[in-house]
Structure formats: structure tokens, C-alpha cells
Enzyme design. Structure first.
Site, PDB file in Angstrom:
ATOM      1  N   ARG A 124     -25.723 114.875 -44.207  1.00  0.00           N
ATOM      2  CA  ARG A 124     -26.179 113.521 -43.437  1.00  0.00           C
ATOM      3  C   ARG A 124     -25.179 112.598 -43.185  1.00  0.00           C
ATOM      4  O   ARG A 124     -25.014 111.987 -41.945  1.00  0.00           O
ATOM      5  CB  ARG A 124     -27.476 112.937 -44.080  1.00  0.00           C
ATOM      6  CG  ARG A 124     -28.681 113.915 -44.099  1.00  0.00           C
ATOM      7  CD  ARG A 124     -29.612 113.559 -44.962  1.00  0.00           C
ATOM      8  NE  ARG A 124     -30.655 114.413 -45.091  1.00  0.00           N
ATOM      9  CZ  ARG A 124     -30.880 115.652 -45.236  1.00  0.00           C
ATOM     10  NH1 ARG A 124     -30.000 116.538 -45.815  1.00  0.00           N
ATOM     11  NH2 ARG A 124     -32.216 116.431 -45.058  1.00  0.00           N
TER      12      ARG A 124
ATOM     13  N   SER B 291     -40.710 120.803 -44.505  1.00  0.00           N
ATOM     14  CA  SER B 291     -39.141 120.773 -44.388  1.00  0.00           C
ATOM     15  C   SER B 291     -38.539 119.789 -43.863  1.00  0.00           C
ATOM     16  O   SER B 291     -38.654 119.167 -42.674  1.00  0.00           O
ATOM     17  CB  SER B 291     -38.916 122.043 -43.413  1.00  0.00           C
ATOM     18  OG  SER B 291     -37.663 122.158 -42.996  1.00  0.00           O
TER      19      SER B 291
ATOM     20  N   LYS C 293     -25.508 117.344 -52.121  1.00  0.00           N
ATOM     21  CA  LYS C 293     -25.083 117.935 -50.823  1.00  0.00           C
ATOM     22  C   LYS C 293     -25.882 117.444 -49.698  1.00  0.00           C
ATOM     23  O   LYS C 293     -25.283 117.363 -48.482  1.00  0.00           O
ATOM     24  CB  LYS C 293     -25.567 119.419 -51.178  1.00  0.00           C
ATOM     25  CG  LYS C 293     -25.349 120.696 -49.896  1.00  0.00           C
ATOM     26  CD  LYS C 293     -25.050 121.862 -50.508  1.00  0.00           C
ATOM     27  CE  LYS C 293     -26.420 122.663 -50.838  1.00  0.00           C
ATOM     28  NZ  LYS C 293     -27.201 123.093 -49.760  1.00  0.00           N
TER      29      LYS C 293
ATOM     30  N   LYS D 256     -34.863 131.321 -48.179  1.00  0.00           N
ATOM     31  CA  LYS D 256     -33.676 130.609 -48.495  1.00  0.00           C
ATOM     32  C   LYS D 256     -32.104 131.445 -48.449  1.00  0.00           C
ATOM     33  O   LYS D 256     -32.157 132.631 -47.903  1.00  0.00           O
ATOM     34  CB  LYS D 256     -33.840 130.073 -50.056  1.00  0.00           C
ATOM     35  CG  LYS D 256     -34.855 129.007 -50.027  1.00  0.00           C
ATOM     36  CD  LYS D 256     -34.486 127.744 -49.225  1.00  0.00           C
ATOM     37  CE  LYS D 256     -35.853 126.835 -49.276  1.00  0.00           C
ATOM     38  NZ  LYS D 256     -35.361 125.546 -48.343  1.00  0.00           N
TER      39      LYS D 256
ATOM     40  N   GLY E  81     -27.805 126.372 -44.103  1.00  0.00           N
ATOM     41  CA  GLY E  81     -28.818 126.389 -43.322  1.00  0.00           C
ATOM     42  C   GLY E  81     -29.243 124.890 -42.732  1.00  0.00           C
ATOM     43  O   GLY E  81     -29.267 124.455 -41.688  1.00  0.00           O
TER      44      GLY E  81
ATOM     45  N   ASP F   3     -35.458 123.746 -54.377  1.00  0.00           N
ATOM     46  CA  ASP F   3     -34.121 124.198 -54.708  1.00  0.00           C
ATOM     47  C   ASP F   3     -34.101 124.560 -56.174  1.00  0.00           C
ATOM     48  O   ASP F   3     -32.969 125.064 -56.669  1.00  0.00           O
ATOM     49  CB  ASP F   3     -33.018 123.316 -54.189  1.00  0.00           C
ATOM     50  CG  ASP F   3     -32.908 123.347 -52.737  1.00  0.00           C
ATOM     51  OD1 ASP F   3     -33.493 124.248 -51.878  1.00  0.00           O
ATOM     52  OD2 ASP F   3     -32.327 122.432 -52.077  1.00  0.00           O
TER      53      ASP F   3
HETATM   54  C1  S3P Z   1     -32.513 120.503 -47.489  1.00  0.00           C
HETATM   55  C2  S3P Z   1     -33.659 120.841 -47.425  1.00  0.00           C
HETATM   56  C3  S3P Z   1     -34.276 121.940 -47.934  1.00  0.00           C
HETATM   57  C4  S3P Z   1     -33.498 122.577 -49.078  1.00  0.00           C
HETATM   58  C5  S3P Z   1     -32.033 122.684 -48.659  1.00  0.00           C
HETATM   59  C6  S3P Z   1     -31.743 121.183 -48.325  1.00  0.00           C
HETATM   60  C7  S3P Z   1     -31.741 119.356 -46.626  1.00  0.00           C
HETATM   61  O1  S3P Z   1     -34.750 122.913 -46.938  1.00  0.00           O
HETATM   62  O2  S3P Z   1     -33.797 123.742 -49.586  1.00  0.00           O
HETATM   63  O3  S3P Z   1     -31.189 123.203 -49.815  1.00  0.00           O
HETATM   64  O4  S3P Z   1     -30.794 118.942 -47.191  1.00  0.00           O
HETATM   65  O5  S3P Z   1     -32.527 118.745 -45.794  1.00  0.00           O
HETATM   66  P1  S3P Z   1     -35.965 122.742 -46.275  1.00  0.00           P
HETATM   67  O6  S3P Z   1     -36.244 121.345 -45.666  1.00  0.00           O
HETATM   68  O7  S3P Z   1     -36.124 123.955 -45.312  1.00  0.00           O
HETATM   69  O8  S3P Z   1     -37.260 123.009 -47.219  1.00  0.00           O
END
Ligand code: S3P
Length: 428
Positions: A27, A169, A22, A342, A94, A315
Site C-alpha cells: 500500500r 476481502s 507485506k 490462496k 494476489g 494467512d
Molecule cells: C491481503 C489480504 C488478504 C490476505 C493477503 C493480503 C491484503 O487477502 O490473504 O495475504 O494485503 O489486502 P483477501 O483480502 O483476499 O482475503
């Protein structure tokens, strides 16, 4: 409302494939859209979250064709995105809203973006702060000191910054690096604890970075489209890694899984718990390592998880909690307060749902304490609209006595279309 019915799994030897990663898929779509010319993405994840990213990029004027799990993106270069009509919708994702905000900050027009009820509850101050420092205007719904979607972003003419991440993050790191592509000069990010580095690796694959996997980009340099091969998502494989370890007489071989070291915390944790797990056939493609993972029924022991490992398993904590119910001793997970913001408050939802199976789970302020092993009893579970809760509890159901029903299971589509088909193939 979709429900998943789960019956105890009696073991067996199976080989399986999980869909594309994912994080890498998001990206690939975003970077392919701002590269010049064609980007081809193989094994893209076409889950609801990634479709939201594709939809946002299409509405910014990018032509994206989907052929099975192959995506063809007609990139328009750094300055080729068009102002969309209406409000962009990140859905439940998110990652979509936080990462694309970095790109939107680089456009010299106003864009509105929002998401579903869950995304509207997730803090956006963590991206608004650095993007404002770079010169973008970001407005949103304020509650206390925090800013939430819907967001209105007005950017362009960004200046480079050196930004130290206040939270570990990858989403914030990536938003800053993506905005940095549009800024004057060199933008850099400093992270105290390493988070997933897919953005850095993909920038390298597009030939953008100054040095290998650096947290640094020089802005306003065009780059060309490439071909990207997306490995299977280790966060999706994690459900079956735990299933293989906790089900008696099981052996599962999961093929072509991404084993980027910033994501393999689940393998380390399972090894530390005593799982019989092996990695074969490791290879690097599109700057991302991948391998086949074999897991066999195991006698698990408890672990204590805290500190640097947390971003590498962020995750996977719901499914690690399921493994902990079958491990001897008290597993403690600390330093994981991020779980509260989350797709659901995962400390609360993991505790409430695992207790329905009869597991002994204590909710801590920043984590969980789970006493095992417990003989789980089939239960009626609520996903709380959170895909990883739905799938983790489905795996608990495979190890439980009697039938388990997962309510509100449509959210599984967020990250793992075909999850229920794999469950049925295990039972067959
Ligand atoms: C992700 C980063 C993580 C993860 C999310 C996907 C990403 O979040 O929990 O499912 O693709 O950059 P955070 O970077 O906010 O911890």
C-alpha cells in the site's frame, strides 16, 4: 530447487526481528506513487511480492529508489502515471494484481497485467465486478463464470459507487477504495465482516479520508507524499509465536511487530489455546500500532475457530494448524473456504503435508479438523510453491523428531527474506 533442512530445536531464549509488513508495504508503494512529491518508506519489506509492486509502479513511470530497507518514491500525483510498454507482472502476488487494478481502472489508457501460474488461477471476478460498476472495462481469460489473469484494464472517467463486499476481502475493499480516488464523488464500501484496514489507515496518514479510518473516499483530490514507518509483519512473526509456544524450554521475544487489531487474530487464538504470550511496549506510528511480543513454551489446548475471527487469521491458518497438532483435543477450523483459493489450496496442502509428520488431520470442505497432541516425526515436505506452507512446515520440523526437509523452498522469498537465517540463529 532450494531445500530447507530443519533439525529439532532444543529451546533457548532469543530476541528477534521480522521484516516489514507485506500488506502495508504494498500500500505504501502504491499510494506513494499517486501522491504528489516524495514519500519515504522506512522498514519496507523487500520480498518478491513487494518487489513486484515496485516494478509495476516503476513501469507506470514512477521513480523509486531503494536504499537498504528505505524506499524513496517520487510520486507523480493522481494523474501522473504513464501507460507502460508491454504487460505488467504481479509475479506470485494476489495483493499486487488486485490492488493495482483499482489504480489502473482510474487511467484513461489500456494496461495489461498478469502474474505467475498461481496468480493466473486466482479469481479476479471479485475486483472486476465493482471496477466495472465504476465504469472501467476489464477483460481477462474466462473459465466458467470466473475471470482470470492476464487482465486488460481500460479505465478513466470513473463514477463513485457504494459497494457491499460479497466476500470478506481486504484486497477487494482496497481495490474499490483506490479506484474511488479517481472517481467523481464519494465511493464507499460496506463490509459485513471486518478485514484488515491498512488501506483506510494509510489513507488517513496521507490525509485523504473524510473521517478516521472510514471506508469512504472522495475522488479526484490530490494529496501529498508522507513518511511511513512499516512495522514488522505479524504474519511472519506468527511462525515464531507458534515456535515459542510449542518448543520445550523456549522463550522468544519478537520486537516491533504490527499489532493492528484487524491482524491480531493469531494472538487471540494462541491466548485461547493457553499460550503464555505477552505484549509490551505498544505504540502508534504512521497510524499503525506496533509492539514487542514475548512467547514462552506452553501447554496448549484445542480451539474451535469459525465466523468473524477467520479474516483476522486468514494467512495464519497453516501455522495455527501446526500449533493444533501439539494441542490437547480436537481443533476445528470452519468457515475458511477462502483458503482454497490462496497461493495454494491451503486446506489440501496443510492436510497433506502435516500428515507426512504423522499428524492427525482431517480435510473439511471449509476448513480442517486436527487431533492433538501428536509426536511429530521429521518428514520430506513439498511447499507446493506456497511460502506459508513452506514456513509453517519448517516450524513443525523444529518440533519434530529427526530431520525435516522442505522442498521447493525458494517461495519463502515471497514474503520473508531471511527466514532461514532466523532459523539458524535460533539453533545457534
Ligand atoms: C491481503 C489480504 C488478504 C490476505 C493477503 C493480503 C491484503 O487477502 O490473504 O495475504 O494485503 O489486502 P483477501 O483480502 O483476499 O482475503
Amino acid at each position: 530447487m532450494k531445500t530447507l533442512k530443519i533439525n529439532p530445536l532444543k529451546g533457548g531464549t532469543k530476541e528477534l526481528l521480522v521484516p516489514g509488513d507485506k500488506s502495508i508495504s504494498h500500500r505504501a508503494v502504491m499510494l506513494g506513487s499517486i501522491a504528489k512529491g516524495e514519500t519515504v518508506v522506512n522498514n519496507i519489506l523487500l520480498s518478491a511480492d513487494c518487489l513486484a509492486t515496485i516494478d509495476c509502479c516503476r513501469r507506470l513511470g514512477i521513480n523509486i529508489k531503494i536504499h537498504g530497507t528505505r524506499l524513496i518514491i517520487d510520486g507523480k500525483g493522481l494523474f501522473g502515471l504513464k501507460q507502460p510498454q508491454g504487460t505488467l507482472d504481479a509475479g506470485n502476488s494476489g495483493t499486487t494484481i488486485r490492488l493495482i487494478s483499482g489504480i489502473l481502472a482510474g487511467q484513461n489508457y489500456e494496461v495489461n497485467i498478469t502474474g505467475d501460474e498461481s496468480v493466473q488461477k486466482r479469481p479476479m471476478g471479485r475486483i472486476a465486478k465493482p471496477l466495472r460498476l465504476m465504469g472501467a472495462s476489464i477483460e481477462g481469460r474466462m473459465s466458467g463464470n470466473e475471470i482470470f489473469a492476464p487482465l486488460t484494464i481500460f479505465g478513466g472517467d470513473l463514477k463513485a459507487i457504494a459497494y457491499e463486499l460479497p466476500v470478506a476481502s481486504a484486497q477487494v475493499k482496497s481495490a474499490v477504495l483506490l479506484a474511488g480516488l479517481f472517481a467523481d464523488g464519494e465511493t464507499s464500501v460496506i463490509e459485513k465482516v471486518r478485514s484488515r484496514d491498512h488501506t483506510e489507515r494509510m489513507l488517513e496518514h496521507f490525509g485523504v479520508v473524510d473521517s478516521r479510518y472510514a471506508l469512504r473516499v472522495t475522488g479526484r483530490r490530490e494529496f501529498e507524499g508522507v513518511e511511513i514507518d512499516v512495522p514488522g509483519d505479524i504474519s511472519s512473526a506468527a511462525f515464531f509465536l507458534v515456535a515459542g509456544a510449542i518448543i520445550k524450554n523456549a522463550e522468544l521475544r519478537i520486537m516491533n511487530v504490527g499489532v493492528n487489531p484487524t491482524r491480531t487474530g493469531i494472538i487471540d487464538v494462541l491466548h485461547r489455546m493457553g499460550a503464555r504470550l505477552e505484549i509490551e511496549n505498544e505504540r502508534l506510528l504512521s497510524e499503525e500500532p506496533r509492539a514487542d511480543i514475548i512467547v514462552k513454551s506452553s501447554e496448549l489446548g484445542a480451539v474451535r475457530l469459525d465466523g468473524e475471527i477467520i479474516p483476522r487469521i486468514i494467512d495464519e491458518i497453516p501455522i495455527i494448524a501446526v500449533a493444533a497438532t501439539q494441542a490437547k483435543g480436537a481443533t476445528e477450523i470452519r468457515g475458511a473456504r477462502e483458503l482454497r483459493i490462496k497461493e495454494s489450496d491451503r486446506i489440501k496442502t496443510v492436510a497433506s503435508e502435516l500428515r507426512k509428520f504423522g499428524a492427525s488431520v482431517e480435510e473439511l470442505d471449509d476448513g480442517l479438523r486436527i487431533e492433538g497432541p501428536t509426536r511429530l516425526k521429521g518428514a520430506r515436505i513439498d511447499s507446493h510453491g506456497d511460502h506459508r506452507i513452506a514456513m509453517a512446515m519448517a516450524i513443525a520440523g523444529l518440533a519434530a523428531e529427526g530431520e525435516t526437509v522442505i522442498e521447493n523452498a525458494e517461495c519463502v522469498e515471497t514474503s520473508f527474506p531471511g527466514f532461514d537465517n532466523i532459523l539458524s540463529s535460533l539453533a545457534a
